[in-house]
Motif scaffolding. Structure first.
Motif, PDB file in Angstrom:
ATOM      1  N   GLU A  49       0.667  -1.333   0.744  1.00 21.29           N
ATOM      2  CA  GLU A  49      -0.415  -0.178  -0.068  1.00 21.29           C
ATOM      3  C   GLU A  49       0.486   1.312  -0.021  1.00 21.29           C
ATOM      4  OE1 GLU A  49      -3.087   0.402  -0.196  1.00 21.29           O
ATOM      5  OE2 GLU A  49      -3.124  -1.955  -0.217  1.00 21.29           O
ATOM      6  N   LEU A  50       1.773   1.491   0.691  1.00 20.10           N
ATOM      7  CA  LEU A  50       3.096   2.483   0.733  1.00 20.10           C
ATOM      8  C   LEU A  50       3.689   2.492  -0.484  1.00 20.10           C
ATOM      9  CD1 LEU A  50       4.566   2.139   4.278  1.00 20.10           C
ATOM     10  CD2 LEU A  50       2.294   3.505   3.098  1.00 20.10           C
ATOM     11  N   SER A  51       3.800   1.811  -1.373  1.00 19.53           N
ATOM     12  CA  SER A  51       4.638   1.891  -2.400  1.00 19.53           C
ATOM     13  C   SER A  51       3.568   2.539  -3.889  1.00 19.53           C
ATOM     14  CB  SER A  51       4.736   0.076  -2.826  1.00 19.53           C
ATOM     15  OG  SER A  51       4.194  -0.669  -3.439  1.00 19.53           O
ATOM     16  N   GLN A  52       2.177   2.431  -2.569  1.00 19.90           N
ATOM     17  CA  GLN A  52       1.004   3.494  -4.302  1.00 19.90           C
ATOM     18  C   GLN A  52       1.026   4.365  -3.781  1.00 19.90           C
ATOM     19  OE1 GLN A  52      -2.251   1.036  -4.861  1.00 19.90           O
ATOM     20  NE2 GLN A  52      -0.493  -0.880  -5.461  1.00 19.90           N
ATOM     21  N   ARG A  53       1.550   5.179  -2.770  1.00 19.85           N
ATOM     22  CA  ARG A  53       1.179   6.327  -2.124  1.00 19.85           C
ATOM     23  C   ARG A  53       2.065   7.466  -2.881  1.00 19.85           C
ATOM     24  NH1 ARG A  53      -2.791   6.599   1.650  1.00 19.85           N
ATOM     25  NH2 ARG A  53      -2.108   8.388   1.909  1.00 19.85           N
ATOM     26  N   THR A  54       1.977   7.815  -3.595  1.00 22.87           N
ATOM     27  CA  THR A  54       3.601   9.053  -4.932  1.00 22.87           C
ATOM     28  C   THR A  54       3.238  10.292  -4.309  1.00 22.87           C
ATOM     29  OG1 THR A  54       1.986   8.738  -6.817  1.00 22.87           O
ATOM     30  CG2 THR A  54       4.094   7.280  -5.986  1.00 22.87           C
ATOM     31  N   GLY A  55       1.886  10.546  -3.442  1.00 20.18           N
ATOM     32  CA  GLY A  55       1.677  12.532  -3.821  1.00 20.18           C
ATOM     33  C   GLY A  55       1.426  12.033  -1.920  1.00 20.18           C
ATOM     34  N   ASP A  56       1.841  11.544  -1.418  1.00 21.52           N
ATOM     35  CA  ASP A  56       2.391  12.270   0.406  1.00 21.52           C
ATOM     36  C   ASP A  56       3.705  12.686   0.589  1.00 21.52           C
ATOM     37  OD1 ASP A  56       0.361  10.527   1.062  1.00 21.52           O
ATOM     38  OD2 ASP A  56       2.234   8.901   1.279  1.00 21.52           O
ATOM     39  N   ARG A  57       3.126  14.303   1.677  1.00 18.86           N
ATOM     40  CA  ARG A  57       4.266  15.481   1.667  1.00 18.86           C
ATOM     41  C   ARG A  57       5.293  15.479   2.382  1.00 18.86           C
ATOM     42  NH1 ARG A  57       2.910  18.190   6.050  1.00 18.86           N
ATOM     43  NH2 ARG A  57       0.819  17.524   7.499  1.00 18.86           N
ATOM     44  N   VAL A  58       4.532  14.062   3.145  1.00 14.22           N
ATOM     45  CA  VAL A  58       5.663  13.310   4.451  1.00 14.22           C
ATOM     46  C   VAL A  58       6.427  12.471   4.115  1.00 14.22           C
ATOM     47  CG1 VAL A  58       6.203  13.232   6.682  1.00 14.22           C
ATOM     48  CG2 VAL A  58       5.160  14.841   5.930  1.00 14.22           C
ATOM     49  N   ALA A  59       7.458  11.486   4.432  1.00 15.18           N
ATOM     50  CA  ALA A  59       7.949  10.789   3.355  1.00 15.18           C
ATOM     51  C   ALA A  59       7.804   9.784   4.798  1.00 15.18           C
ATOM     52  CB  ALA A  59       9.713  10.255   3.548  1.00 15.18           C
ATOM     53  N   VAL A  60       7.099   7.860   4.106  1.00 15.19           N
ATOM     54  CA  VAL A  60       6.428   7.325   5.602  1.00 15.19           C
ATOM     55  C   VAL A  60       7.567   6.351   6.136  1.00 15.19           C
ATOM     56  CG1 VAL A  60       5.107   5.207   6.303  1.00 15.19           C
ATOM     57  CG2 VAL A  60       4.517   7.503   4.859  1.00 15.19           C
ATOM     58  N   THR A  61       7.947   5.869   6.712  1.00 10.47           N
ATOM     59  CA  THR A  61       8.697   4.901   7.850  1.00 10.47           C
ATOM     60  C   THR A  61       8.356   4.110   8.616  1.00 10.47           C
ATOM     61  OG1 THR A  61       9.493   6.037   9.721  1.00 10.47           O
ATOM     62  CG2 THR A  61      10.692   6.880   7.846  1.00 10.47           C
ATOM     63  N   THR A  62       8.936   2.991   8.443  1.00 10.74           N
ATOM     64  CA  THR A  62       8.491   1.722   8.749  1.00 10.74           C
ATOM     65  C   THR A  62       9.408   0.738   9.406  1.00 10.74           C
ATOM     66  OG1 THR A  62       9.386   0.311   6.323  1.00 10.74           O
ATOM     67  CG2 THR A  62       6.607   1.366   6.003  1.00 10.74           C
ATOM     68  N   GLU A  63       8.692   0.034   9.883  1.00 15.03           N
ATOM     69  CA  GLU A  63       9.141  -0.484  11.182  1.00 15.03           C
ATOM     70  C   GLU A  63       7.913  -2.483  11.599  1.00 15.03           C
ATOM     71  OE1 GLU A  63       9.837   0.983  14.758  1.00 15.03           O
ATOM     72  OE2 GLU A  63      10.908   2.449  14.233  1.00 15.03           O
ATOM     73  N   LEU A  64       8.202  -3.477  10.162  1.00 14.89           N
ATOM     74  CA  LEU A  64       7.767  -4.321  10.159  1.00 14.89           C
ATOM     75  C   LEU A  64       8.341  -5.266  10.289  1.00 14.89           C
ATOM     76  CD1 LEU A  64       6.273  -3.250   6.528  1.00 14.89           C
ATOM     77  CD2 LEU A  64       5.490  -2.016   8.242  1.00 14.89           C
TER      78      LEU A  64
END
Length: 532
Positions: free
Chosen positions: A396-411
């Motif tokens: 899902e995060l790979s498909q979000r290209t227009g976010d104003r802030v980058a998303v970091t993950t701990e998966l």
């Protein structure tokens, strides 16, 4: 009739009356049987006593002529071993139940005959004979006649006493050896039977007792003596009459009391029914049924009914608000899109194509949200597929290209059971909400916590005040009313996320992040590793 027995009160009254009637009939029958058995036992005892009395006097008698004792009021028969009548009560006119219907001895049976048969028990003691007094001679012969008469009476009395003692000794010997009766012995066994007899012109039912006695003069005889059943019949008839009169009265009282008690007990039900009918007619869900001041089933029914009405009122009000808010939210993008299209039609050079596209996308997203909420409200169940939250997040995060802030993950990989599409919708709504309020970072974490799979979305924005942490999950609720609609959304994302979490057996809550901001925590049951 059918309408009458359609009432709970009527059925309860009839049921209670029938149960009591059956109990009374059973109890009355038991009482009558017990009373009759007791009185028959008394009659048997009386008959046996009379038979043994006659048998005892016959046992001590040495007369060849058989005579019954005087003073017997009960019907009596004496028969020999061949069932021939030897003696009977003077006033006995007919008899049944003894086996011998004759009431007068056959001529010639009482004539003197040979001496009685020898005893069947050689070892038995012989019946004592009265010892005659020696005849006085000499001077005693000159005594007066009065003296002779006195001596004769004394001799007779002594002879009778000797015969009685002899009969008692014979009875004792017979008790020691019951199998072999001896002369003068009474049988210790008594047979009873029931029949009728006509005595002195009056016919009655009797209980007869048969006692055997071995006599010296006539051999083995059987004495039948009867006791009347008039007392038993009178007592049973009186008791039966009392029951036939008392039972209907008692049943009527029970039916009346049951009717009144049931009527009073069901009065709150009538009040509840009347109020529900009024609520249905008026469509006013704010009304409530009366709750009785009791702690019984009817009070619980009233409370449950009021709780149902409250839940129904809440649902209807929420539905009304939902329709009103949806209409309001749809009106804005539709009006904006129409305005842009009308301006573009009149002045093509002024057409704002990007704005029209944005309004169309917003309208499409809002329609999709409303459709999903409608399906959730209708009780749509999620699928039973297996979803890896870590893989779902990456996709899902790979498909979000227009976010104003980058998303970091701990998966960390953890699987749950449910609908992949709905869970993706939850993740997207939470990340979109975080992007809207964060300052510089958004962190998405997945991990396992015992039997739970946890997905957290944290931001470093202003956070959510504690008093508002439940309200933000309501539909069409936005805390920042000053925010523009383009940035604030319609207020459905968090409501949809919580409903989806609940449908999957999980929870969605919000708390303060350790570094400031808000953290949304989604908890779902871990998928069964044995599942397919």
């Amino acid at each position: 009739m059918r309408r009458l027995f359609g009432s709970v009160r009527a059925r309860a009254t009839v049921g209670a009356t029938l149960v009591v009637a059956l109990a009374l009939v059973a109890a009355g029958a038991a009482v009558l049987l017990s009373l009759r058995a007791s009185l028959i036992d008394q009659a048997d005892s009386q008959a046996e006593s009379a038979a043994r009395k006659v048998a005892a006097q016959l046992a001590i008698s040495t007369d060849r002529e058989l005579e019954l004792p005087d003073g017997e009021d009960n019907p009596v028969q004496v028969v020999d071993e061949k069932d021939r009548l030897l003696a009977a009560s003077d006033e006995l006119e007919s008899v049944t139940g003894t086996g011998v219907s004759a009431v007068r001895p056959e001529p010639g049976l009482l004539k003197p005959g040979p001496s009685s048969k020898p005893s069947k028990n050689p070892s038995a003691k012989p019946t004592a004979k009265p010892t005659p007094k020696p005849t006085d001679t000499g001077d005693d012969a000159d005594d007066s006649d009065d003296s002779d008469d006195s001596d004769d009476e004394s001799d007779a009395s002594e002879a009778a006493e000797d015969r009685r003692e002899a009969a008692e000794e014979a009875a004792e010997d017979a008790a020691e050896d019951k199998d072999s009766p001896v002369a003068g012995a009474l049988s210790d066994k008594t047979r009873t039977s029931e029949g009728s007899a006509r005595v002195d012109g009056e016919t009655q039912d009797y209980r007869f007792a048969a006692v055997r006695v071995d006599t010296e003069a006539k051999g083995e005889l059987t004495v039948y003596a009867g006791a009347p059943l008039a007392a038993e019949q009178s007592a049973v008839k009186t008791a039966l009459t009392a029951m036939l009169i008392g039972f209907p009265v008692l049943l009527a009282v029970i039916a009346g009391v049951t009717w009144l008690v049931t009527r009073r007990a069901l009065r709150p039900v009538d009040a509840i029914r009347a109020e529900m009918a009024a609520i249905t007619a008026s469509e006013d869900l704010a009304r409530r049924v009366p709750e009785p001041d009791t702690h019984d089933e009817i009070a619980r029914l009233a409370r449950t009914t009021n709780e149902t009405l409250a839940a129904l009122q809440t649902s209807v009000e929420r539905q009304r608000r939902f329709v009103a808010d949806a209409s309001h939210e749809l009106r804005s993008p539709i009006a904006s899109l129409r305005t842009q299209l009308e301006v573009g039609a009149a002045h093509p050079d002024l057409l704002d194509v990007p704005g029209a596209v944005e309004d169309t996308v917003r309208l499409q997203e809002l329609a999709a949200d409303l459709l999903l909420l409608a399906r959730l409200d209708a009780g749509e169940k999620p699928g039973q597929g297996r979803v890896d939250l870590a893989a779902l997040t990456r996709e899902e995060l790979s498909q979000r290209t227009g976010d104003r802030v980058a998303v970091t993950t701990e998966l960390k990989s953890v699987e749950v059971a449910g609908s992949r599409g709905q869970l993706a919708r939850v993740l997207g709504n939470l990340v979109t909400n975080a992007q809207r309020h964060t300052r510089s970072r958004v962190v998405v974490t997945t991990r396992a916590d015992g039997d739970w799979a946890v997905l957290e979305v944290a931001d470093d924005g202003d956070g959510v005040p504690p008093q508002e942490r439940e309200r933000i999950f309501e539909r069409f609720v936005r805390l920042d009313d000053a925010r523009s609609r383009d940035e604030g959304g319609a207020g459905l994302g968090l409501a949809i996320a919580r409903d989806v979490a609940a449908r999957h057996g999980g929870t969605l809550t919000v708390d303060g992040a350790p570094g400031g901001g808000a953290v949304f925590v989604l908890r779902l049951p871990v998928a069964d590793p044995r599942g397919t």
